[in-house]
Design a protein around this motif. Structure first.
Motif, PDB file in Angstrom:
ATOM      1  N   CYS A   8      -6.506  -1.198   0.068  1.00 53.40           N
ATOM      2  CA  CYS A   8      -5.725  -1.657   1.221  1.00 53.40           C
ATOM      3  C   CYS A   8      -6.702  -2.229   2.246  1.00 53.40           C
ATOM      4  N   CYS A  47       0.846  -1.194   0.000  1.00 55.16           N
ATOM      5  CA  CYS A  47       0.000   0.000   0.000  1.00 55.16           C
ATOM      6  C   CYS A  47       0.886   1.250   0.000  1.00 55.16           C
ATOM      7  N   CYS A  98      -6.310   1.910   7.579  1.00 56.22           N
ATOM      8  CA  CYS A  98      -5.862   2.621   6.374  1.00 56.22           C
ATOM      9  C   CYS A  98      -6.957   2.667   5.308  1.00 56.22           C
ATOM     10  N   ALA A 149      -6.891   2.590   2.216  1.00 60.74           N
ATOM     11  CA  ALA A 149      -6.612   3.455   1.061  1.00 60.74           C
ATOM     12  C   ALA A 149      -7.032   2.758  -0.232  1.00 60.74           C
ATOM     13  N   THR A 171       0.183   4.119   0.909  1.00 60.54           N
ATOM     14  CA  THR A 171      -0.128   4.994   2.044  1.00 60.54           C
ATOM     15  C   THR A 171       0.475   4.478   3.343  1.00 60.54           C
ATOM     16  N   CYS A 172       0.184   3.187   3.674  1.00 57.17           N
ATOM     17  CA  CYS A 172       0.641   2.669   4.977  1.00 57.17           C
ATOM     18  C   CYS A 172       1.822   1.711   4.856  1.00 57.17           C
TER      19      CYS A 172
HETATM   20 ZN   LIG Z   1      -2.727   1.033   3.586  1.00 57.57          ZN
END
Ligand SMILES: [Zn+2]
Length: 327
Positions: free
Chosen positions: A94, A74, A99, A101, A76-77
């Motif tokens: 995700c 992911c 998260c 996302a 983002t995380c």
């Molecule tokens: Zn994530």
């Protein structure tokens, strides 16, 4: 006794470099897979495809190497718990609860891995569809595991396969493990010469004839590897017979063996309950075999008819009276 349930999905097929639509010979994984380093020679491998059981065998050897693997995560995380969606956009989501996302392009990192390639063709038992996925998961030590390599409760699994509908005896697993534990090689020429060439040689030697049943269309005849069972792999030139698919399977399982003294078929009591196979009991081979064949027939006999005594002086070197021998 350690047994592993190994997942053969699309991903595994790609990592393994192709299975010739035949999972019966080898399986590959890498060090990013949990339990990767715990799988040992002599362990039992049970393959499934996410829907049902495919078959099982005993691992004869494991080759390790190095390689790389692309890991998606992911953006983002950074967690790997992402899934591609079939129709919705963005394509990825995700699954990490904190998260969630959504994104079109995952982060990709290329990492070094240790590669493992296991080989197990000698003891392969085809059990396609015999046990559905739900039961297989329940037979694992951790039924909720999502891992590609999972520890299986062998005794319970074996009971499931050996009883009830489609019951299949798994003595071959014990026998193959004995051969491997004894330090004997089960290495065959199949990998070196290729299955197609081996099969072609058998058709040249025998024509379109099942060694147990007589003339048959080529489409139903398979190359049976007698030498898989042997204590050493030196004499392989005549190590095969052509067998119809069903009797090939029963031969691999030891339910049909060839008495090396008489070169007649010996059908196990379980299988003699079926009239079509009962008829074969005591029948001679339909093709002439060489003394080289007979050595392998003795090995197969010793493996599957452990209680039978090989009479000294009537070993593979003594041609049986009712057998013809190839020049
Ligand atoms: Zn994530």
């Amino acid at each position: 006794m350690t047994a592993w349930l190994m997942y053969l999905g699309e991903e595994a097929k790609r990592v393994g470099g192709g299975y010739d639509d035949n999972p019966s010979t080898h399986y590959s994984w890498d060090s990013r897979v949990p339990n990767a380093a715990h799988v040992q020679v002599g362990d039992t491998i049970v393959l499934w495809d996410g829907d049902a059981l495919l078959g099982l065998s005993v691992i004869e050897d494991i080759t390790t190497g190095t390689g790389t693997k692309d890991l998606s995560s992911c953006p983002t995380c950074g967690k790997a718990d992402i899934a591609a969606r079939k129709t919705m956009t963005p394509k990825y989501r995700c699954w990490t609860a904190s998260c969630k996302a959504e994104f079109d392009v995952p982060a990709v990192e290329t990492v070094p891995v240790v590669t493992y390639r296991s080989r197990y063709e000698a003891g392969w038992v085809d059990l396609r569809g015999h046990v559905p996925a739900k039961e297989l998961r329940a037979l694992c030590e951790e039924p909720k595991s999502q891992n590609a390599l999972r520890r299986l409760r062998w005794d319970d699994f074996r009971t499931r396969v050996e009883t009830g509908k489609n019951a299949t005896p798994l003595d071959i697993v014990d026998n193959t493990r004995k051969v491997i534990a004894g330090g004997h090689s089960t290495r065959t020429v199949r990998a070196r010469n290729g299955q197609a060439a081996f099969r072609a040689t058998l058709f040249e030697d025998f024509g379109e004839v099942c060694a147990f049943l007589g003339p048959m269309p080529a489409a139903v005849l398979e190359a049976a590897h007698l030498y898989s069972y042997a204590a050493n792999g030196k004499h392989h030139a005549y190590g095969g017979l052509l067998l119809r698919r069903d009797v090939h399977r029963l031969f691999d399982l030891g339910q049909i063996a060839i008495d090396p003294h008489t070169l007649t078929l010996d059908v196990a009591p379980d299988t003699r309950g079926y009239p079509d196979y009962d008829k074969l009991h005591g029948q001679p081979l339909t093709v002439p075999v060489t003394n080289a064949h007979r050595k392998w027939i003795v090995e197969h006999w010793a493996m599957h008819r452990a209680d039978a005594i090989l009479i000294p002086g009537q070993s593979a070197n003594t041609p049986a009276s009712n057998a013809t021998t190839l020049a």
